[in-house]
Design an enzyme around this catalytic site. Structure first.
Site, PDB file in Angstrom:
ATOM      1  N   ASP A  14       0.856  -1.184   0.000  1.00  0.00           N
ATOM      2  CA  ASP A  14       0.000   0.000   0.000  1.00  0.00           C
ATOM      3  C   ASP A  14       0.892   1.234   0.000  1.00  0.00           C
ATOM      4  OD1 ASP A  14      -2.194   1.627   0.102  1.00  0.00           O
ATOM      5  OD2 ASP A  14      -2.743   1.164   2.166  1.00  0.00           O
ATOM      6  N   ASP A 108      -2.732   2.531  -6.207  1.00  0.00           N
ATOM      7  CA  ASP A 108      -1.735   2.633  -5.141  1.00  0.00           C
ATOM      8  C   ASP A 108      -1.685   1.436  -4.198  1.00  0.00           C
ATOM      9  OD1 ASP A 108      -4.217   3.175  -4.033  1.00  0.00           O
ATOM     10  OD2 ASP A 108      -3.460   4.690  -2.653  1.00  0.00           O
ATOM     11  N   GLU A 109      -2.352   0.339  -4.532  1.00  0.00           N
ATOM     12  CA  GLU A 109      -2.236  -0.848  -3.680  1.00  0.00           C
ATOM     13  C   GLU A 109      -2.478  -2.115  -4.485  1.00  0.00           C
ATOM     14  OE1 GLU A 109      -5.243  -1.578  -0.655  1.00  0.00           O
ATOM     15  OE2 GLU A 109      -6.555  -0.074  -1.571  1.00  0.00           O
TER      16      GLU A 109
END
Length: 370
Positions: A14, A108-109
């Site tokens: 993350d 983003d993860e």
């Protein structure tokens, strides 16, 4: 652990305050300062906040006005999705150096299954550390990671040592880890459900584990079975390299509240065109059309209609959205409208029978190296 489970080595990576961190990286003058991405203007809503801003209570989905009251020195910056996509692609390419089993959740993860990896490294903990270091060296951003036997525990663990940290929950520690957790930390337990659990005396994983399957089914419906299993460390969802899109949507927040349906129809036309554009880009169509209405008092309402065939045409989407708009009288003036398509014509992927049989034959070993 005594329960027989498919044993995997899962990493959840993350990025730390991704949008805000990108802005600070690209503009060194913003480093160390409280910034909010998006949220500008009197109707703006924040997409992300830097850690400096979060100390004041500023967070995503908050109105820019409220954020400015909480943090008078807050700096607003514009979103730059092309830049985010560029960096997300570079980060993802690092993941693929270690495994092809990469399941992005957003820009983003992502989940990574490194049970069998390209580096031949038996330690998921060391792999996560190496990935995070490479992201910092090659992209210039920090990331946090959670490492454990399944996606559920790994995702919770990735939030523990943020920013720029990681946490490993070994197989023998999973049950105790979950028992000690505040119920609000459980992925899938939202604010409303947490309040309901509190009212029933469920404050921690241990409290949840004490409830029978019948009790959870009765009080939490379909989610009851999910809660019953995850608190026992049972979550067999595989890392899916090609996640199946379940819905596609577009929405608009208006600079002024709309009270006339005539004005709303004009806005819906633009939204329907955007939905059609996104459907064409993704090469999908859907059967269920949902109209989302957010009123000036921030209450939310959805109205849906399922068609007997798949659609992607702008005119059909717009006509159905119009029908839904006129379906019931509006409760108040409107600040946001959105259209989504679900029940898409995507084909669900599956693992081979050989892979499934292999998973069934493996049990959790307390000395399994993480």
């Amino acid at each position: 652990m005594s329960v027989d489970l498919p044993i995997r080595k899962i990493i959840h990576v993350d990025m730390d305050a991704f949008y805000a961190s990108v802005a600070q990286m690209d503009n060194p003058d913003l480093k160390g300062k409280p910034i909010a991405v998006g949220g500008g203007g009197k109707r703006g809503v924040i997409s992300a906040a830097s850690y400096e801003a979060r100390k004041f209570g500023v967070k995503s989905a908050m109105s820019g006005r409220l954020a400015e009251k909480l943090c008078p020195d807050l700096i607003f910056v514009k979103t730059d999705f092309e830049r985010y996509k560029e960096l997300s692609y570079r980060i993802r390419s690092i993941f693929f150096d270690y495994t092809d089993l990469v399941e992005p959740l957003s820009m983003d993860e992502a989940y990574l299954d490194v049970t069998e990896n390209k580096k031949g490294n038996p330690s998921a903990t060391l792999i996560a550390k190496e990935i995070r270091q490479r992201i910092f060296n090659e992209v210039g951003l920090t990331a946090s990671a959670g490492i454990s036997i399944n996606k559920f525990v790994a995702k919770i663990a990735s939030d523990y040592n943020k920013p720029n940290g990681q946490k490993t929950v070994n197989p023998e520690d999973v049950l105790l880890f979950l028992e000690d957790l505040d119920i609000r930390k459980f992925y899938g337990v939202g604010k409303v459900t947490a309040e309901k659990m509190y009212q029933k005396g469920i404050f921690t994983g241990k409290d949840l584990k004490a409830k029978s399957l019948e009790y959870l089914d009765e009080n939490f419906g379909k989610s009851g079975r999910y809660y019953y299993h995850v608190v026992r460390g049972i979550h067999n969802s595989e890392v899916k390299p090609n996640r199946i899109r379940k819905s596609l949507a577009a929405e608009r927040t208006f600079s002024e509240n709309l009270s006339s349906e005539i004005f709303m129809l004009e806005k819906l036309e633009h939204i329907a065109m955007e939905v059609n554009k996104r459907l064409s880009k993704s090469k999908v169509a859907g059967k269920t059309i949902t109209l989302k209405i957010k009123y000036s008092d921030f209450t939310l309402q959805t109205r849906s209609k399922t068609l007997p065939y798949f659609v992607s045409d702008t005119s059909i989407i717009l006509e159905t959205a119009k029908q839904l708009l006129y379906q019931d009288k509006l409760k108040n003036s409107v600040r946001l409208l959105g259209i989504s398509l679900s029940n898409l014509n995507t084909v669900k992927s599956s693992y081979t029978k050989a892979t499934k049989d292999k998973e069934k034959s493996v049990s959790v070993q307390l000395k399994f190296e993480f």
